[in-house]
Design a protein around this motif. Structure first.
Motif, PDB file in Angstrom:
ATOM      1  N   LYS A 180       0.941  -1.240   0.033  1.00  0.00           N
ATOM      2  CA  LYS A 180      -0.066  -0.021   0.160  1.00  0.00           C
ATOM      3  C   LYS A 180       0.880   1.280  -0.124  1.00  0.00           C
ATOM      4  O   LYS A 180       0.721   2.225  -0.720  1.00  0.00           O
ATOM      5  CB  LYS A 180      -0.793  -0.027   1.273  1.00  0.00           C
ATOM      6  CG  LYS A 180      -2.374  -0.622   0.990  1.00  0.00           C
ATOM      7  CD  LYS A 180      -3.542   0.101   1.727  1.00  0.00           C
ATOM      8  CE  LYS A 180      -4.493  -0.347   1.458  1.00  0.00           C
ATOM      9  NZ  LYS A 180      -5.150  -1.358   2.372  1.00  0.00           N
ATOM     10  N   ARG A 183       2.417   1.759  -3.434  1.00  0.00           N
ATOM     11  CA  ARG A 183       1.321   2.303  -4.383  1.00  0.00           C
ATOM     12  C   ARG A 183       1.191   3.964  -4.087  1.00  0.00           C
ATOM     13  O   ARG A 183       1.003   4.433  -4.899  1.00  0.00           O
ATOM     14  CB  ARG A 183       0.231   1.322  -4.053  1.00  0.00           C
ATOM     15  CG  ARG A 183      -1.103   1.763  -4.821  1.00  0.00           C
ATOM     16  CD  ARG A 183      -1.033   1.126  -5.952  1.00  0.00           C
ATOM     17  NE  ARG A 183      -1.519   2.484  -6.925  1.00  0.00           N
ATOM     18  CZ  ARG A 183      -2.377   2.369  -8.194  1.00  0.00           C
ATOM     19  NH1 ARG A 183      -2.816   1.083  -8.378  1.00  0.00           N
ATOM     20  NH2 ARG A 183      -2.572   3.188  -8.806  1.00  0.00           N
ATOM     21  N   LYS A 184       0.958   4.230  -3.019  1.00  0.00           N
ATOM     22  CA  LYS A 184       0.724   5.486  -2.729  1.00  0.00           C
ATOM     23  C   LYS A 184       1.834   6.527  -3.147  1.00  0.00           C
ATOM     24  O   LYS A 184       1.627   7.413  -3.791  1.00  0.00           O
ATOM     25  CB  LYS A 184       0.559   5.551  -1.150  1.00  0.00           C
ATOM     26  CG  LYS A 184       0.848   7.222  -0.591  1.00  0.00           C
ATOM     27  CD  LYS A 184      -0.760   7.845  -0.765  1.00  0.00           C
ATOM     28  CE  LYS A 184      -0.811   9.093  -0.211  1.00  0.00           C
ATOM     29  NZ  LYS A 184       0.212   9.922  -0.912  1.00  0.00           N
TER      30      LYS A 184
END
Ligand code: GTP
Ligand code: MG
Length: 276
Positions: A180, A183-184
């Motif tokens: 995550k 991805r950010k």
């Protein structure tokens, strides 16, 4: 007209996986997409190739030849040159089908696309055979999640664009493997604003960055001036993501537009005919 995607990118970036994913996606959508394997050293892929360069020449042929004595890299270039010398073979194998749609799964040696002339020559040949081509440059998203790597990936994409001079789409592969946080981080870069990127690198404040700040700045400027380098994320576990990529590339090579015209012409011909 015929349609082609030239699937290129560094070793292991996901080119062959992309090809088999697209073939499966096409079948589910009642479309035909074929793949040509252009990697003379390929050992495994998950699709049934329409044409396979290994039937003409295998990398081992070039490496084991007593006179040639090529290593793996020179051998690969030799194989692609051999293919060019045998265009007739390729032409015959491809057949002559109107509106066909073919993915060319290329070898993972980046020099082939950044500065050697062989792939450019192959492109010229395909264009002569009426193919409208989009270069699809694959890059592993895991190598794009920090500023310096993103910059280097962007430069690689840019040099392929400049060398091949074709419509071009960059794809970030293996999105399903990103955490995550990663991805950010990537999302921040995806909006193609080199300033965010450079600010980010300056933030890192390593001695290297201090010393070469001006160079980084200049590279950022080049990317901005071209303003063409854009990346599309691909998650092969998400049908919508696959569909978006295919749609984007279809638009680039104007696939389907001629077909639409045909349907419209038909509709507009003579509505009364329908009553007969
Ligand atoms: N999880 C995941 N793995 C992937 C994806 N794409 C490729 N891989 C894996 O990454 C490895 C390399 O993939 P390939 O498709 O063979 O890459 P390639 O670019 O064709 O490699 P070369 O032909 O050797 O240059 C394989 O183990 C694949 O299973 C992806 O989208 N998600
Ligand atoms: Mg491959």
């Amino acid at each position: 007209m015929r349609y082609a995607q030239l699937v290129v990118g560094p070793a292991g970036s996901g080119k062959s996986t992309y090809c088999s994913t697209m073939v499966k996606h096409a079948i589910d959508n009642k479309r035909i997409i074929e793949v040509v394997n252009l990697d003379p050293a390929a050992e495994h892929f998950d699709y049934e190739p329409l044409v396979d360069i290994r039937e003409l020449i295998h990398l081992d042929d070039a490496m084991e030849d007593e006179e040639l004595q090529f290593g793996p890299n020179g051998g690969l270039v030799f194989c692609v040159e051999t293919l060019l010398e045998n265009c007739d073979w390729l032409e015959e194998q491809l057949g002559d089908v109107d509106d066909d749609y073919i993915l060319f799964d290329c070898p993972g040696q980046i020099e082939l696309y950044t500065h050697l002339p062989v792939v450019r020559q192959l492109v010229d040949t395909l264009q002569k055979w009426n193919f409208r081509i989009c270069v699809v440059f694959m890059i592993d998203s895991q190598f794009m999640v920090d500023g310096a790597k993103f910059l280097s990936g962007t430069m690689a994409a840019l040099s392929v664009m400049v060398n091949l001079e074709l419509p071009h789409v960059n794809i970030l592969t293996k999105m399903d493997l990103l955490t995550k946080t990663a991805r950010k981080q990537l999302d921040d870069y995806l909006d193609p604003d080199p300033h965010i990127l450079l600010a980010d690198m300056r933030h890192a404040r390593s001695r290297w960055h201090e010393k070469y700040a001006k160079l980084t700045e200049a590279i950022g400027q080049v990317i901005e001036n071209f303003s063409l380098v854009r990346f599309y994320p691909l998650n092969i576990k998400d049908e919508e993501s696959i569909d978006n990529i295919l749609l984007t590339i279809d638009n680039v090579i104007q696939y389907g537009e001629d077909a639409d015209v045909k349907i419209r012409d038909f509709d507009e011909q003579d509505p009364e005919d329908d009553d007969n």
